[in-house]
Design an enzyme around this catalytic site. Structure first.
Site, mmCIF file in Angstrom:
data_model
loop_
_atom_site.group_PDB
_atom_site.id
_atom_site.type_symbol
_atom_site.label_atom_id
_atom_site.label_comp_id
_atom_site.label_asym_id
_atom_site.label_seq_id
_atom_site.Cartn_x
_atom_site.Cartn_y
_atom_site.Cartn_z
ATOM 1 C CG HIS A 272 -0.136 0.200 2.515
ATOM 2 N ND1 HIS A 272 0.548 -0.832 3.124
ATOM 3 C CD2 HIS A 272 0.067 1.286 3.312
ATOM 4 C CE1 HIS A 272 1.136 -0.399 4.212
ATOM 5 N NE2 HIS A 272 0.868 0.890 4.355
ATOM 6 C CG ASP A 274 1.859 5.330 4.615
ATOM 7 O OD1 ASP A 274 1.283 4.228 4.605
ATOM 8 O OD2 ASP A 274 2.917 5.541 5.235
ATOM 9 C CG HIS A 328 5.217 1.175 2.654
ATOM 10 N ND1 HIS A 328 4.720 2.272 1.955
ATOM 11 C CD2 HIS A 328 4.636 1.242 3.886
ATOM 12 C CE1 HIS A 328 3.902 2.956 2.718
ATOM 13 N NE2 HIS A 328 3.828 2.353 3.901
ATOM 14 N NE ARG A 338 9.215 -4.788 11.588
ATOM 15 C CZ ARG A 338 8.358 -3.959 11.003
ATOM 16 N NH1 ARG A 338 7.099 -4.332 10.845
ATOM 17 N NH2 ARG A 338 8.740 -2.767 10.582
#
Length: 407
Positions: A272, A274, A328, A338
């Site tokens: 996607h 941002d 990304h 994570r």
């Protein structure tokens, strides 16, 4: 906020025939019913304590993505020939005008070619970042029933914020991610949900940490906007004028990706861009962020004292395409959790964003709406997502002719 849509059951079934053996051994022995995530066998405790399993099927099939979207590069494969560029921002604090100019031009070059940059000597103290990461870790380590006290109800003014919120994007499968999100500005709404989760003392410590951390990112975001204007040959206040001395419309988010037994079949977040202006990210020592460069996915290696900044759709449009908002994603792994801290910066909702005339030339003709507001773009995003459209089509609205109200 809209939720991610799972694949059709028939698609799940066909994909399961191609899945590795470790996936097919996940079915619990005790007749698990929907929503009883605490009884999943074969899952590490970090995953069981996460809200992402609430309502999931026993075989976790909704987390399997189409085969063409399975990650081709692992979370810790940092051996690509190209590495995300790093820019030293020390000149912001004690450099000459000449060195500041050089930094500004390097930043512009990086945003033009990559859309992403790693920054060091950014002015946010190591201890502030570490304290915020520790607080986020403390939050996600809480029992699920405790974290769920921070869930905003559908009737709350904080709907779309709090614990367990969805991204608002539609993906081809359900993302393997747990999160906590709050509005940071124009009004800070962090304390209310936090005070429902923690004891008074712990809530104060958590709130103070995130306010200190994000307050410093407010300042860094403004400095980046000034530097990029300077690097483009524009007045340094070009991109900060619409903020009118405020932090704008910003969101603070903590992302948590538990160990995942389907790491080769799913994603923490799908590809996607941002939609906002700038995103500033701090990630823990475990890799997972991947950036698409010329059609190739590159894993971004976590580095101490480094922040990652990327361009959003709004900034790409504002610069008439001089900067690029690139795809990304987040990949997961089977053994290590994570975590990332994300600051989404956008101008005040009603401020008019107008492409500088200097950026419209014969070499760079007008490619985007000459003016729009962040509120207008957000409204479009919401409508598109409710309608079931994908994440890769949203910024097409920015390329349309300008609305008559701004001509």
């Amino acid at each position: 906020m809209p939720v991610a849509q799972p694949l059709h059951p028939s698609h799940h079934k066909s994909l399961m025939h191609e899945a590795p053996n470790h996936f097919r051994t996940l079915a619990p022995r005790n007749g698990l019913h929907r929503g009883q995530s605490d009884n999943y066998s074969g899952l590490r405790p970090e995953a069981v304590k996460s809200n992402l399993l609430r309502g999931a099927s026993a075989d976790l099939s909704e987390f399997i993505w189409p085969k063409d979207q399975w990650p081709s590069v692992s979370h810790n494969d940092f051996h690509m020939a190209q590495e995300l560029p790093t820019v030293d921002l020390s000149d912001l604090h004690h450099g000459s005008e000449e060195s500041r100019e050089a930094t500004a031009k390097l930043l512009v070059k990086t945003f033009s070619e990559w859309g992403f940059v790693q920054v060091i000597n950014h002015g946010v103290p190591t201890e502030v970042i570490e304290k915020m990461q520790n607080q986020a870790r403390n939050f996600f380590d809480l029992p699920l029933e405790q974290k769920e006290k921070g869930v905003a109800s559908s009737t709350s003014k904080h709907e779309g914020f709090g614990y367990g919120v969805e991204s608002g994007f539609y993906y081809a499968g359900k993302p393997w991610i747990d999160r906590f999100q709050c509005r940071w500005s124009p009004v800070c709404e962090i304390r209310e949900p936090v005070e429902k989760v923690f004891s008074p003392t712990d809530a104060e410590e958590f709130s103070t940490s995130i306010e200190d951390y994000n307050g410093r990112l407010d300042k860094l975001a403004m400095q980046i906007l000034e530097l990029t204007a300077q690097g483009l040959g524009l007045p340094s206040d070009t991109f900060i004028k619409p903020f009118n001395g405020t932090a704008g419309d910003c969101i603070a988010r903590m992302n948590y990706y538990p160990p995942c037994p389907l790491s080769s079949l799913t994603l923490g977040l799908g590809a996607h861009t941002d939609p906002n202006l700038l995103t500033i990210l701090s990630q823990c020592k475990v890799g997972g962020l991947q950036v698409c460069k010329n059609g190739t996915w590159i894993s971004v290696k976590p580095k101490p004292d480094t922040l990652i900044i990327n361009i959003g759709d709004t900034f790409e449009a504002w610069t008439n395409g001089r900067f690029c908002s690139v795809e990304h994603r987040a990949v997961v792994n089977e053994s290590e959790a994570r975590m990332s801290l994300v600051y989404f910066a956008s101008p005040p909702s009603k401020s008019v964003i107008q492409i500088p005339e200097q950026l419209i030339t014969a070499k760079h003709p007008l490619r985007f709406r000459p003016s729009f507001t962040w509120e207008e773009y957000k409204s479009h995003l919401f409508k598109r997502h409710v309608g079931g459209n994908g994440v890769k089509t949203s910024k097409e609205w920015l390329r349309l002719p300008a609305p008559t109200s701004h001509t």
